[in-house]
Design a protein around this motif. Structure first.
Motif, PDB file in Angstrom:
ATOM      1  N   ALA A 255       0.203  32.750 -21.048  1.00 18.61           N
ATOM      2  CA  ALA A 255      -0.842  33.493 -20.340  1.00 18.61           C
ATOM      3  C   ALA A 255      -1.408  32.582 -19.269  1.00 18.61           C
ATOM      4  O   ALA A 255      -1.450  31.361 -19.440  1.00 18.61           O
ATOM      5  CB  ALA A 255      -1.946  33.923 -21.306  1.00 18.61           C
ATOM      6  N   ARG A 256      -1.823  33.179 -18.192  1.00 11.10           N
ATOM      7  CA  ARG A 256      -2.457  32.427 -17.110  1.00 11.10           C
ATOM      8  C   ARG A 256      -3.867  32.959 -16.913  1.00 11.10           C
ATOM      9  O   ARG A 256      -4.068  34.167 -16.882  1.00 11.10           O
ATOM     10  CB  ARG A 256      -1.643  32.589 -15.816  1.00 11.10           C
ATOM     11  CG  ARG A 256      -0.317  31.845 -15.842  1.00 11.10           C
ATOM     12  CD  ARG A 256       0.693  32.405 -14.855  1.00 11.10           C
ATOM     13  NE  ARG A 256       1.933  31.649 -14.857  1.00 11.10           N
ATOM     14  CZ  ARG A 256       2.858  31.682 -15.805  1.00 11.10           C
ATOM     15  NH1 ARG A 256       2.692  32.456 -16.866  1.00 11.10           N
ATOM     16  NH2 ARG A 256       3.941  30.951 -15.718  1.00 11.10           N
ATOM     17  N   ALA A 257      -4.802  32.043 -16.776  1.00  4.09           N
ATOM     18  CA  ALA A 257      -6.199  32.456 -16.559  1.00  4.09           C
ATOM     19  C   ALA A 257      -6.808  31.558 -15.496  1.00  4.09           C
ATOM     20  O   ALA A 257      -6.711  30.331 -15.590  1.00  4.09           O
ATOM     21  CB  ALA A 257      -6.997  32.342 -17.854  1.00  4.09           C
ATOM     22  N   ALA A 258      -7.419  32.173 -14.487  1.00  2.00           N
ATOM     23  CA  ALA A 258      -8.106  31.378 -13.463  1.00  2.00           C
ATOM     24  C   ALA A 258      -9.128  30.475 -14.149  1.00  2.00           C
ATOM     25  O   ALA A 258      -9.844  30.922 -15.058  1.00  2.00           O
ATOM     26  CB  ALA A 258      -8.790  32.308 -12.464  1.00  2.00           C
ATOM     27  N   LEU A 259      -9.197  29.236 -13.719  1.00  2.00           N
ATOM     28  CA  LEU A 259     -10.137  28.309 -14.373  1.00  2.00           C
ATOM     29  C   LEU A 259     -11.568  28.835 -14.305  1.00  2.00           C
ATOM     30  O   LEU A 259     -12.381  28.565 -15.182  1.00  2.00           O
ATOM     31  CB  LEU A 259     -10.060  26.928 -13.725  1.00  2.00           C
ATOM     32  CG  LEU A 259      -8.773  26.130 -13.950  1.00  2.00           C
ATOM     33  CD1 LEU A 259      -8.919  24.730 -13.365  1.00  2.00           C
ATOM     34  CD2 LEU A 259      -8.401  26.056 -15.423  1.00  2.00           C
TER      35      LEU A 259
ATOM     36  N   TYR B 272      -6.912  30.700  -2.918  1.00  2.00           N
ATOM     37  CA  TYR B 272      -5.977  30.438  -4.010  1.00  2.00           C
ATOM     38  C   TYR B 272      -6.725  29.677  -5.095  1.00  2.00           C
ATOM     39  O   TYR B 272      -7.319  28.636  -4.822  1.00  2.00           O
ATOM     40  CB  TYR B 272      -4.789  29.602  -3.533  1.00  2.00           C
ATOM     41  CG  TYR B 272      -3.855  30.365  -2.624  1.00  2.00           C
ATOM     42  CD1 TYR B 272      -2.925  31.265  -3.147  1.00  2.00           C
ATOM     43  CD2 TYR B 272      -3.929  30.207  -1.249  1.00  2.00           C
ATOM     44  CE1 TYR B 272      -2.083  31.982  -2.316  1.00  2.00           C
ATOM     45  CE2 TYR B 272      -3.083  30.921  -0.409  1.00  2.00           C
ATOM     46  CZ  TYR B 272      -2.161  31.806  -0.957  1.00  2.00           C
ATOM     47  OH  TYR B 272      -1.336  32.514  -0.132  1.00  2.00           O
ATOM     48  N   LEU B 273      -6.700  30.237  -6.309  1.00  2.00           N
ATOM     49  CA  LEU B 273      -7.435  29.633  -7.423  1.00  2.00           C
ATOM     50  C   LEU B 273      -6.491  28.876  -8.346  1.00  2.00           C
ATOM     51  O   LEU B 273      -5.326  29.270  -8.532  1.00  2.00           O
ATOM     52  CB  LEU B 273      -8.148  30.716  -8.246  1.00  2.00           C
ATOM     53  CG  LEU B 273      -9.150  31.601  -7.500  1.00  2.00           C
ATOM     54  CD1 LEU B 273      -9.805  32.575  -8.489  1.00  2.00           C
ATOM     55  CD2 LEU B 273     -10.201  30.758  -6.790  1.00  2.00           C
ATOM     56  N   ASP B 274      -7.009  27.810  -8.958  1.00  2.00           N
ATOM     57  CA  ASP B 274      -6.273  27.116 -10.016  1.00  2.00           C
ATOM     58  C   ASP B 274      -6.272  28.001 -11.269  1.00  2.00           C
ATOM     59  O   ASP B 274      -7.270  28.669 -11.567  1.00  2.00           O
ATOM     60  CB  ASP B 274      -6.953  25.793 -10.369  1.00  2.00           C
ATOM     61  CG  ASP B 274      -6.876  24.779  -9.229  1.00  2.00           C
ATOM     62  OD1 ASP B 274      -6.100  24.995  -8.283  1.00  2.00           O
ATOM     63  OD2 ASP B 274      -7.609  23.771  -9.307  1.00  2.00           O
TER      64      ASP B 274
END
Ligand SMILES: CC(C)(COP(=O)(O)OP(=O)(O)OC[C@H]1O[C@@H](n2cnc3c(N)ncnc32)[C@H](O)[C@@H]1OP(=O)(O)O)[C@@H](O)C(=O)NCCC(=O)NCCS
Length: 220
Positions: A160-164, A194-196
């Motif tokens: 899963a990917r979640a913006a910090l 662009y977000l980490d």
């Protein structure tokens, strides 16, 4: 692979506490998703009639803030629902609607897409209506979906990917027991920037081990 129109994401940490109960699970998921029953919510295939409720829930500014933009109209959401079924038939992707017990309207979705042939590695995402945040529905539905991914889809690694900046997204994944493996720098296009993102993973063996520990605690 056809591009995923958008992908809400999910979260993890230890309290694998209550075991979810799933019912009517079938391996023939390409022809139709099973109904999964938890203690607070039921997960089922999306229907065309879910489009207005899901459009309203997922278009809310706070819900949509850290996910790829949902379809811009109810009709567009209907086309997304049709797309999910084609993708499921192709064996590439599944998307469950979340329906609270005692309600008849869907309040969110969980989706899982294959990143490798036959779902060896998969990515999941999720989003719930704002009024359902903090109610336990996420954890209830998430356990059902993760079980389904490992037991039925044959996933061995679930990402899963979640913006910090997405505190709830990361908090939820951590609570579920996922491990944060990396930060994907400037990987998520969001609002002209662009977000980490944090990369969170759950391995099949870790999930099964945690579940068996939980089950033995319940027995003893
Ligand atoms: C992600 C989502 C499904 C989680 O559902 P939820 O009901 O909000 O999740 P929960 O309340 O069960 O868990 C969130 C946890 O994060 C914690 N949290 C909240 N803000 C936080 C922050 N800024 N930093 C760290 N943790 C935070 C909460 O306290 C909670 O933990 P707790 O139950 O131990 O207190 C829901 O917030 C949502 O739909 N968000 C919009 C879509 C989205 O962002 N999807 C995920 C992309 S990764």
């Amino acid at each position: 692979m056809e591009k995923m129109p958008y992908q809400p994401q999910l979260e993890p940490t230890p309290p694998f506490a209550a075991l979810p109960t799933s019912s009517t699970v079938t391996n023939d998921w390409r022809t139709g998703l099973p109904v999964l029953v938890g203690s607070l919510v039921t997960l089922r295939e999306m229907r065309a009639s879910d489009a207005p409720a899901l459009f309203a829930a997922l278009s809310h500014e706070q819900v949509a803030r850290f996910i790829s933009p949902p379809p811009a109209t109810v009709d567009g959401f209907g086309r997304f629902i049709n797309w999910t079924m084609r993708q499921r038939q192709a064996g590439e992707y599944v998307c469950f609607a979340v329906v609270p017990h005692g309600a008849d309207r869907a309040i969110g979705i969980f989706q899982v897409r294959s990143l490798q042939p036959a779902f060896g590695t998969a990515e999941w995402g999720f989003a719930l209506a704002l009024e359902c945040w903090g109610t336990g529905m996420f954890m209830d539905g998430a356990r059902l979906v993760v079980d389904f991914a490992f037991e039925v889809l044959g996933v061995h690694r679930l990402e899963a990917r979640a913006a910090l900046k997405n505190g709830r997204g990361n908090g939820a994944l951590q609570k579920l027991g996922a491990a944060q493996e990396a930060v994907l720098r400037r990987s998520f296009a969001c609002g002209g920037d662009y977000l980490d993102q944090a990369l969170w993973t759950i391995l099949e063996e870790d999930w099964r081990r945690a579940r068996s520990v939980c089950a033995s605690h319940l027995i003893h």
